[in-house]
Every structure is written in C-alpha cells, then in structure tokens.
Write an enzyme that holds these catalytic residues in place. Structure first.
Site, PDB file in Angstrom:
ATOM      1  N   ILE A 111       0.859  -1.184   0.000  1.00  0.00           N
ATOM      2  CA  ILE A 111       0.000   0.000   0.000  1.00  0.00           C
ATOM      3  C   ILE A 111       0.895   1.234   0.000  1.00  0.00           C
ATOM      4  O   ILE A 111       1.832   1.326   0.785  1.00  0.00           O
ATOM      5  CB  ILE A 111      -0.898   0.033   1.260  1.00  0.00           C
ATOM      6  N   CYS A 112       0.599   2.180  -0.896  1.00  0.00           N
ATOM      7  CA  CYS A 112       1.361   3.423  -0.955  1.00  0.00           C
ATOM      8  C   CYS A 112       0.493   4.558  -0.421  1.00  0.00           C
ATOM      9  O   CYS A 112      -0.367   5.087  -1.123  1.00  0.00           O
ATOM     10  CB  CYS A 112       1.778   3.718  -2.398  1.00  0.00           C
ATOM     11  N   VAL A 113       0.700   4.860   0.871  1.00  0.00           N
ATOM     12  CA  VAL A 113      -0.008   5.979   1.487  1.00  0.00           C
ATOM     13  C   VAL A 113       0.979   6.676   2.417  1.00  0.00           C
ATOM     14  O   VAL A 113       1.754   6.022   3.127  1.00  0.00           O
ATOM     15  CB  VAL A 113      -1.293   5.512   2.226  1.00  0.00           C
TER      16      VAL A 113
END
Length: 185
Positions: A111-113
């Site tokens: 996940i890219c957050v």
C-alpha cells in the site's frame, strides 16, 4: 577526624541500575500495551475489527475497509493485516492488503499511502490508518502509483477501471459463497 567516604560496591550499583532499567521498560511497555488495547477498542467502535492476536510484544490486527456506494469499489470489502511491532507507536505499523484490488496505490499486499511512510507520527491511530485507506480508495493518487496499469486506467479509461474492480468483487463474493457451501456440507 572525618570518616572516610565509602566507595559504593560496583556489583551493587550494577544490580540497582539493571532493576531500574527493567522497571522503566515495564512501565513503557504497559503504556504501549494500554494504547494498543484502546486503539483496538476504537476499531471495534468503528465497526471494523475482524480479529487481533498478541504474541509477546507484537500485535497483529485483522480489519477491513469498505468501498463507497456509487464508486468502482461499491460492495467491496477489503481486508488488511496490521502488525504493530516493538517500535509502535514511534514507528508506523506494517499494513498489508489481503484482498485483491485494482487500484493505483495498492499492488499485491503493498500500500502506498504517506502516513505509513514518511508522514507517520505517534499521534496517529489504527482508526486514522483505516480512515486514510478508505479515503485513498475513494481518492487515488495516480501520480505516485504502485500499480501503473491501474493508474493508467483510472486516468484514461474510467469504465475499464470500474469494470475490473467490479469483476474482482464479483469473483471474491462467488469464492466466499462456494467456501460457505463447502463448510455447510
């Protein structure tokens, strides 16, 4: 005559120092464990707790977020596994996606957050992580993709983007229905 000052016994000093360190560590761990318990209760109130397991000092939480109505993710339920390591809350939790999704900022379990990377602060909680994931689901960042194919579809072919996600949701529901049938036999 003045009495000669006594020199402390080094072994005694070392023992006292070790005990003080253990007391401080225990106090800090108790505070962290209390915080984790409070955050897990927050997930329960948020209605998103699936399960949690504590193994020594590491806690693993299974939770989920849902797709918004009238979005490509409508009727979707996305499970994540959150691992709170020994550095938590000073370090971010490790969050892994456990449900297939076609999205610019999700790829496999990754996940890219920002809050799970450089923007993490100890003021953030598990509920704030889940709210961020729901927001990311609804408002992707195609300029910083993990999945470039999904980013391209999101930006250039919204129908394909919606259809791929609805197909993944349908497949998962069919798989769950089949598993439920097998369990009931």
């Amino acid at each position: 005559p003045n009495p000669k000052p006594q020199t402390p016994n080094p072994k005694f000093q070392s023992t006292i120092l070790s005990l003080l360190i253990e007391i401080i560590k225990s106090n800090c761990m108790n505070k962290v464990q209390k915080r984790i318990q409070k955050e897990i209760e927050g997930l329960q109130q948020f209605g998103r707790l699936e399960s949690n397991i504590t193994d020594g000092t590491i806690t693993t939480v299974r939770t989920f977020f849902v797709g918004a109505p009238d979005s490509p993710f409508e009727d979707g339920k996305y499970f994540v596994e959150i691992t709170l390591g020994t550095g938590y809350p000073m370090s971010p939790p490790e969050v892994k996606l456990k449900t297939p999704i076609y999205h610019p900022n999700f790829d496999g379990e990754s996940i890219c957050v920002d809050i799970l990377q450089g923007e993490w602060t100890p003021a953030l909680t598990l509920v704030s992580v889940m709210k961020s994931l729901e927001l990311l689901l609804d408002q992707p960042n195609p300029d910083s993709p993990l999945n470039s194919s999904a980013a391209d579809a999101y930006s250039n072919d919204p129908d394909e983007y919606r259809n791929k996600n609805q197909q993944l949701i349908k497949e998962r529901k069919e798989k769950e229905a089949n598993e439920n049938e097998e369990n009931n036999e």
